[in-house]
Write an enzyme that holds these catalytic residues in place. Sequence first.
Site, PDB file in Angstrom:
ATOM      1  N   PRO A 323       0.784  -1.238   0.000  1.00 15.83           N
ATOM      2  CA  PRO A 323       0.000   0.000   0.000  1.00 15.83           C
ATOM      3  C   PRO A 323       0.813   1.282   0.000  1.00 15.83           C
ATOM      4  O   PRO A 323       0.226   2.364  -0.088  1.00 15.83           O
ATOM      5  CB  PRO A 323      -0.768  -0.103   1.321  1.00 15.83           C
ATOM      6  CG  PRO A 323       0.206  -0.786   2.251  1.00 15.83           C
ATOM      7  CD  PRO A 323       0.995  -1.746   1.378  1.00 15.83           C
ATOM      8  N   THR A 324       2.153   1.207   0.107  1.00 13.77           N
ATOM      9  CA  THR A 324       2.913   2.443   0.306  1.00 13.77           C
ATOM     10  C   THR A 324       3.240   3.130  -1.020  1.00 13.77           C
ATOM     11  O   THR A 324       3.137   2.524  -2.089  1.00 13.77           O
ATOM     12  CB  THR A 324       4.241   2.171   1.036  1.00 13.77           C
ATOM     13  OG1 THR A 324       5.085   1.388   0.184  1.00 13.77           O
ATOM     14  CG2 THR A 324       4.022   1.443   2.346  1.00 13.77           C
ATOM     15  N   CYS A 325       3.669   4.381  -0.926  1.00 21.78           N
ATOM     16  CA  CYS A 325       3.984   5.183  -2.114  1.00 21.78           C
ATOM     17  C   CYS A 325       5.422   4.988  -2.552  1.00 21.78           C
ATOM     18  O   CYS A 325       6.100   5.955  -2.928  1.00 21.78           O
ATOM     19  CB  CYS A 325       3.714   6.647  -1.830  1.00 21.78           C
ATOM     20  SG  CYS A 325       2.000   6.940  -1.460  1.00 21.78           S
ATOM     21  N   ASP A 326       5.929   3.791  -2.477  1.00 25.39           N
ATOM     22  CA  ASP A 326       7.278   3.505  -2.957  1.00 25.39           C
ATOM     23  C   ASP A 326       7.143   2.462  -4.047  1.00 25.39           C
ATOM     24  O   ASP A 326       6.519   1.414  -3.843  1.00 25.39           O
ATOM     25  CB  ASP A 326       8.143   2.981  -1.806  1.00 25.39           C
ATOM     26  CG  ASP A 326       9.610   2.890  -2.201  1.00 25.39           C
ATOM     27  OD1 ASP A 326       9.900   2.326  -3.283  1.00 25.39           O
ATOM     28  OD2 ASP A 326      10.460   3.366  -1.438  1.00 25.39           O
ATOM     29  N   ASN A 367       5.192   6.180   5.426  1.00 24.90           N
ATOM     30  CA  ASN A 367       3.892   6.679   4.941  1.00 24.90           C
ATOM     31  C   ASN A 367       2.850   6.733   6.049  1.00 24.90           C
ATOM     32  O   ASN A 367       1.643   6.771   5.798  1.00 24.90           O
ATOM     33  CB  ASN A 367       3.322   5.785   3.830  1.00 24.90           C
ATOM     34  CG  ASN A 367       3.743   6.191   2.435  1.00 24.90           C
ATOM     35  OD1 ASN A 367       3.464   5.492   1.482  1.00 24.90           O
ATOM     36  ND2 ASN A 367       4.403   7.315   2.289  1.00 24.90           N
TER      37      ASN A 367
END
Length: 377
Positions: A323-326, A367
């Site tokens: 789910p993270t923005c990486d 995040n």
Amino acid sequence: MTARIIDFLATRRPEGPCLVVDLDVVRENYLAFAHAMPDTRIFYAVKANPAPEILRLLASLGSNFDCASVAEIDMALAAGATPDRISFGNTIKKERDIAAAFERGISLYSVDCEVEVEKVARAAPGMRVFCRILCDGAGAEWPLSRKFGCEPEMAVGVLEHAHRLGLHAYGISFHVGSQQGNTEAWDGALASAAGIFGTLAERGIQLSMVNLGGGFPTRYLKPVPGVENYGSSIDQALKRHFGNRIPETIIEPGRGMVGNAGIIKSEVVLISKKSDREDDPRWVYLDIGKFGGLAETMDESIRYPIRTAHDGDAVEPCILAGPTCDSADVLYEKTPYNLPVTLSIGDEVLIEGTGAYTTTYSAVAFNGFEPLAAYVI
Ligand SMILES: *Cc1c(COP(=O)(O)O)cnc(C)c1O
């Protein structure tokens, strides 16, 4: 999957992703190791899962502990282990940490070079050291590279140096690579170890111990040999290389002790496609990924079994991501993962075999996501 874990999840309904560990499985694993290798002392590799409940259970069963830092040593002591049941098994130690371990009564240290021997000689005088030798890790799903250990020829000099500096040159260690599927993987390193024992004996130094390391697998998608197969294969290799002068042995299981005792509960956050093309795969995003505890999906090395309420329905290959923005937070893409076509947003998924190397790998708050919650039952 155990009935106790299913029951816990159904009654407690914890919010968010979490790991649930069943102590009954840890107990069974410990007893299986003890039964398969009755002449070997077990040093649980604390890093695999240092939950206090797990350490207390293992301490009460008689386990010893392989620790990599002063903090892990303190956890093992707090769980009830006495210092004689703890090794400082990291080859890379600050001298002040060696001193702190010595103050706590730790008497067994790992080394793989002469300068580390000198640190131990200064900070923990007279204690026992074992020298780690390189092992190629062939056959392992999570090989350990050349970071730890030295060539067997060099180990002779390292242990002689230890002897010269007043330490007790105690033995040899190696690690055949984590999630090692080949029960014969110990043979080559045992041959090298026997050679080092022989060479040092000729120079008047009697080694006592071989540390066989970890590597015992847990079941993910493919079946793995049982622990008794590893026990008999290692036993035969010891006899082959040491004849009737079998040394004291220890093992350091981590994954094999706790991997199958844990299940992560997660939830589908989003399912989408990148285009309208028929053959474009679905992307399935979970509420846990590489930074939430599934770091061992790095290079797609470890492939966890995943259960859903739709198992049995038709499946299709999906790309599975966290789910993270990486953008690195993708679990399986090179080899997509078959998931039911009926899987939808909000569904719960259970990730099996996650008792080892998950909670401690999870980020503090990347995040803003909380570190992986854990329940030990
Ligand atoms: C990590 C580690 C282990 C445990 O390895 P597993 O493959 O999880 O059994 C054992 N010994 C040492 C020195 C380690 O670093």
